[in-house]
Write a protein that holds these residues in place. Structure first.
Motif, PDB file in Angstrom:
ATOM      1  N   ALA A 100     -27.245-110.241 -72.004  1.00  0.00           N
ATOM      2  CA  ALA A 100     -27.786-109.470 -73.134  1.00  0.00           C
ATOM      3  C   ALA A 100     -27.418-110.131 -74.457  1.00  0.00           C
ATOM      4  N   LYS A 101     -26.291-110.827 -74.471  1.00  0.00           N
ATOM      5  CA  LYS A 101     -25.882-111.514 -75.704  1.00  0.00           C
ATOM      6  C   LYS A 101     -26.954-112.533 -76.093  1.00  0.00           C
ATOM      7  N   ARG A 248     -24.738-113.589 -65.616  1.00  0.00           N
ATOM      8  CA  ARG A 248     -25.458-113.890 -66.848  1.00  0.00           C
ATOM      9  C   ARG A 248     -26.942-113.540 -66.788  1.00  0.00           C
TER      10      ARG A 248
END
Ligand SMILES: Cc1ncc(COP(=O)(O)O)c(C=O)c1O
Length: 400
Positions: A100-101, A248
């Motif tokens: 999400a980063k 990730r």
């Protein structure tokens, strides 16, 4: 000539890293450190998800996928948004990224015009990445301090007062890291009204949506109205819900124009996220959620025990968190006091001296724009949590 670009020089070093590196070094040296700094679930990824990744490997699913993600996964994400959030996205509006980063970076990169001083409203306490990403992408973070009496939630009046002709985006995180605040449907609607009236975009970070413990269920900003659907990018991911931080995978749902632009950019920047992790994510999203419920039940028990133990403490208190797995402990009444010859002046010195003296690692609130607090995560065993709180209590009482 400068070696480093202006935008990179503008990034603040992570305050949290110094403390966590020190805590790790102490642990490695055999010291009995209790770590309240953890930012991920202390549970394993559920078996059925791991099995799906193994199957994908065996089937040889090890090649590039479309840059925006596998069609099957984008379909599964549409189904999830419809099921859980009442949001009707088409697969073309979904982009899967490396966490999400990464999705959040993509949104800021797509929306902010460098050199134009476009402003991004970020309520504090905030997740420390937001202001840095905004700066890197050429925007100007505008921090709005929320009030403890409002449980650290930004009010419509505070939002409206921060909006200027330069405001482009409002970053809205519910449930919130670090405060645990969860906005009700009525609160989301009231904030959305301000956005509609002023014409600003919203980045809704819903990564903790399943980790809620009170009566209140989170409500998606994009679900408020067709206008909000057209002006909101909804970010989510599997890191927290399915204990998959290392895999990730994050994703977003966006208005088509924004999704298309991000897809093109991502195709040049990183290409697709890991193919195996994408197959695992399809399984995660399409399966019954018994393991999520089990994890939430365990967090809920710890949360209650934490609130109860902190309420017995003198001089420090916490704002009751409703979601995520963090609580903000207000420690400012200790500022000015000393431990031996060491004086506490702010959240950084509090955390540093606490680690040396009591072998307890917490994250200084300064990192989140709240220097009167420290963040404690309850992503650790009940036994360690209670022992750690005991040590914090004794430490605070020993100050002079
Ligand atoms: C509020 C918030 N948003 C997004 C993220 C990013 O999660 P990931 O990149 O692991 O998907 C985190 C992780 O700590 C978070 O706390």
């Amino acid at each position: 000539m400068q070696v480093l670009s202006k935008r990179i020089r503008g990034i603040s070093p992570s305050l949290t890293l110094a403390i966590s590196a020190k805590a790790k070094a102490m642990k490695a040296a055999g010291e009995d450190v209790i770590n309240f700094g953890v930012g991920e679930p202390d549970f394993n990824t559920p078996e059925h998800i791991i099995k799906a990744a193994e199957d994908a490997l065996e089937r040889g699913c090890t090649k590039y996928t479309p840059a925006a993600g596998l069609p099957e996964l984008r379909r599964a994400i549409c189904d999830k948004f419809a099921r859980d959030n009442g949001l009707e996205y088409e697969p073309s509006q979904i982009i899967v990224s490396n966490g999400a980063k990464h999705s959040i970076f993509n949104v800021c990169f797509a929306l902010l015009e460098p050199g134009e001083n476009e402003e991004v409203i970020i309520p504090a306490p905030y997740w420390l990445t937001y202001p840095e990403v905004v700066k890197v992408c050429g925007g100007v973070p505008v921090i709005v301090n929320t009030q403890k009496k409002n449980n650290f939630k930004i009010t419509p009046e505070e939002l409206r007062a921060a909006i200027t002709p330069k405001t482009k985006l409002f970053i809205f995180n519910s449930p919130c890291n670090p405060t645990g605040a969860v906005y009700s449907e009525a609160e989301v609607r009231a904030l959305a009204k301000v956005c509609e009236e002023t014409g600003i975009y919203v980045l809704a970070d819903e990564i903790y949506e399943k980790l809620v413990y009170g009566e209140e269920k989170p409500f998606s900003m994009a679900a408020v109205s067709p206008w909000m659907m057209d002006h909101t990018v909804t970010v989510n991911g599997v890191s927290k819900t399915y204990a998959m931080t290392g895999w990730r995978i994050g994703y977003l749902g966006a208005p088509l124009e924004i999704a298309k632009a991000i897809s093109s950019f991502q195709s040049h920047a990183t290409s697709n996220p890991n193919s195996i992790a994408q197959y695992a994510t399809i399984k995660a999203l399409n399966s019954p959620e018994a393991s999520v419920e089990e994890m939430v039940a365990r967090f809920a028990r710890r949360r209650l025990a934490l609130i109860e133990r902190v309420s017995e403490m003198k001089d420090v208190y916490c704002i009751i968190p409703e979601g995520a797995f963090y609580a903000m402990l207000v420690v400012s009444s200790t500022y000015g006091k000393s431990f031996g010859s060491q004086k506490i002046t702010d959240s950084v010195t509090f955390s540093d001296i606490l680690l040396d003296a009591a072998k307890v690692a917490v994250v200084p609130g300064k990192a989140f724009g709240a220097d009167d607090c420290v963040r404690i995560s309850y992503s650790l065993s009940m036994k360690d949590m209670l022992e750690g709180l005991e040590r914090i209590d004794a430490f605070v009482q020993s100050l002079q």
